[in-house]
Design an enzyme around this catalytic site. Structure first.
Site, PDB file in Angstrom:
ATOM      1  N   GLY A 271      -0.455   8.062   1.065  1.00  0.00           N
ATOM      2  CA  GLY A 271      -0.540   8.115   2.525  1.00  0.00           C
ATOM      3  C   GLY A 271       0.753   7.770   3.232  1.00  0.00           C
ATOM      4  N   ILE A 272       0.616   7.095   4.358  1.00  0.00           N
ATOM      5  CA  ILE A 272       1.780   6.809   5.177  1.00  0.00           C
ATOM      6  C   ILE A 272       2.681   5.753   4.557  1.00  0.00           C
ATOM      7  CG2 ILE A 272       0.622   7.496   7.302  1.00  0.00           C
ATOM      8  CD1 ILE A 272       0.056   4.625   7.889  1.00  0.00           C
ATOM      9  N   GLY A 273       2.102   4.874   3.754  1.00  0.00           N
ATOM     10  CA  GLY A 273       2.924   3.898   3.057  1.00  0.00           C
ATOM     11  C   GLY A 273       3.884   4.572   2.101  1.00  0.00           C
TER      12      GLY A 273
ATOM     13  N   TYR B   5     -13.228  -4.147  10.608  1.00  0.00           N
ATOM     14  CA  TYR B   5     -11.910  -3.509  10.617  1.00  0.00           C
ATOM     15  C   TYR B   5     -11.217  -3.730  11.966  1.00  0.00           C
ATOM     16  CZ  TYR B   5      -8.390   0.223  10.363  1.00  0.00           C
ATOM     17  OH  TYR B   5      -7.218   0.937  10.378  1.00  0.00           O
TER      18      TYR B   5
ATOM     19  N   ASN C 174       1.552   3.433  -2.461  1.00  0.00           N
ATOM     20  CA  ASN C 174       1.349   4.451  -3.482  1.00  0.00           C
ATOM     21  C   ASN C 174       0.779   5.756  -2.923  1.00  0.00           C
ATOM     22  OD1 ASN C 174      -1.131   2.465  -3.577  1.00  0.00           O
ATOM     23  ND2 ASN C 174      -1.919   4.457  -4.218  1.00  0.00           N
TER      24      ASN C 174
ATOM     25  N   GLY D 175       0.820  -1.216   0.000  1.00  0.00           N
ATOM     26  CA  GLY D 175       0.000   0.000   0.000  1.00  0.00           C
ATOM     27  C   GLY D 175       0.844   1.252   0.000  1.00  0.00           C
TER      28      GLY D 175
ATOM     29  N   SER E 241      -3.934  -0.874  14.615  1.00  0.00           N
ATOM     30  CA  SER E 241      -4.699   0.308  14.993  1.00  0.00           C
ATOM     31  C   SER E 241      -5.143   0.187  16.449  1.00  0.00           C
ATOM     32  CB  SER E 241      -5.933   0.458  14.100  1.00  0.00           C
ATOM     33  OG  SER E 241      -6.792   1.474  14.586  1.00  0.00           O
TER      34      SER E 241
END
Length: 372
Positions: A135-137, A293, A133, A131, A260
């Site tokens: 945000g935090i990634g 989630y 591409n 992931g 999370s």
């Protein structure tokens, strides 16, 4: 002093200021020497303090050392597109025989990923970020790449991953970064990714399991499993299993699982205290997106803990982390109500400009632990 000002390093201690006609230089291996232009001589000792010094740490990110046609070393700042013969590390020299520094360094919520990795050379390290591409990634992948690591952006959308790769290369054209297709909602895709990576015959020093889904409507993947559970947990679980031997051969190595704080607001056991597998991939009538989630994130932590117990004797450690408070990213895009909450919360949370800060735990664990 003009050269120091050009390099942005003109804030010096008066005791260390050189007399007129002297110049401070560095050797290729980082030792400081002094040139006296009036007497045409050089010496290792500072002309005022008599101390011998060397530069501390590696070049700042974005800087590179080159040699001109006459054999003289110069420095290229790829971020600001400039060159100078003055070593930017001269602002941070240490004595020849300093006292042993403390191994403990404090970081807080205002620290950035670049600050934590400052002076660290990750050359030779191979890192996979799922992931990556956006945000935090993306911020994690960029930070590692700008410090010399070979970073693989494992993403479902190859076009967006290619754009992320281009943005990193714009910051530093010599960054070792590449995109590979990985769809965690397909166990077949996970297997194909693992096989493609193994075919490169590369080591694997860090595997960062970052990709996730949030607030998705009920949907079964091609494997017949609820999508939130498969993408947030099961896909990563399978990926680690497929790459486990590579990690062990590359030891010391690490697995980082982005979980999370919401894992606290659920349970996956039944009334008898046993894990209820039906809760992990429920039918549509029993599905609630946030609960799905939370359960997946609880599985992340349980998996990371057990993985560390099994693999740490073999030089592979595993850690789970909570990235921080509500972030303004696209993870909420599938639910309009949650999008409104994110929008209203944006002034009180970290923006994309400061997004590196929420990666602090990940970078601390990956980069300044015992092994890496």
């Amino acid at each position: 002093m003009a050269a120091l000002k050009y390099a942005g390093l003109d804030d010096t201690d008066s005791e260390d200021e050189l007399p007129s006609g002297w110049e401070e230089r560095t050797t290729k291996d980082g030792w400081v020497y002094y040139a006296n232009h009036e007497e045409l001589k050089t010496q290792w000792e500072h002309p005022k303090t008599g101390k011998r010094r060397r530069v501390a740490g590696d070049l700042p990110y974005g800087w590179e050392q080159e040699t001109d046609d006459s054999g003289q070393v110069f420095f290229v700042d790829h971020i600001n597109k400039r060159t100078t013969y003055l070593d930017p590390r001269l602002a941070f020299t240490v004595e020849d025989c300093p006292e042993k520094p403390s191994s403990r360094q404090r970081y807080d919520g205002n620290s950035s990923a670049m600050e934590i990795l400052q002076g660290r050379d990750l050359t030779g390290k191979v890192i996979i970020v799922t992931g990556a591409n956006s945000g935090i990634g993306f911020e994690a992948a960029k930070s590692f790449a700008l410090h010399g690591a070979h970073v693989i952006l494992a993403c479902r959308n190859r076009t967006r991953a290619g754009e992320a790769t281009r943005l990193i290369l714009e910051e530093w054209h010599k960054a070792k970064v590449e995109a590979m297709t990985l769809d965690l909602a397909s166990l077949r895709s996970v297997q194909e990714f693992a096989e493609a990576f193994k075919s490169k015959n590369l080591p694997l020093h860090m595997l960062i399991c970052n990709a996730a889904l949030l607030a998705q409507p009920w949907h079964l993947t091609e494997d017949g499993l609820e999508s939130t559970f498969q993408v947030c947990h099961l896909g990563h679980f399978y990926l680690v299993q497929l790459l486990q031997e590579v990690l062990r051969r590359s030891a010391p190595a690490r697995v980082i699982v982005v979980s999370s704080e919401s894992h606290r607001f659920t349970n996956i056991v039944d009334s008898s205290g046993k894990v209820n597998l039906n809760l992990l991939s429920p039918p549509k009538k029993e599905y609630w997106s946030m609960l799905a989630y939370n359960r997946a994130k609880l599985c992340n932590i349980l998996f990371s803990n057990e993985l560390n117990r099994r693999l740490s004797p073999h030089g592979v450690t595993s850690n789970a982390l909570h990235p921080g408070n509500v972030m303004y990213t696209s993870i909420h895009r599938s639910w309009w109500l949650l999008s409104i909450v994110f929008y209203l919360s944006r002034p009180f949370t970290k923006s994309m400009v400061s997004e590196q800060r929420f990666i602090i735990p990940c970078l601390v664990i990956c980069s300044i632990g015992v092994h890496i």
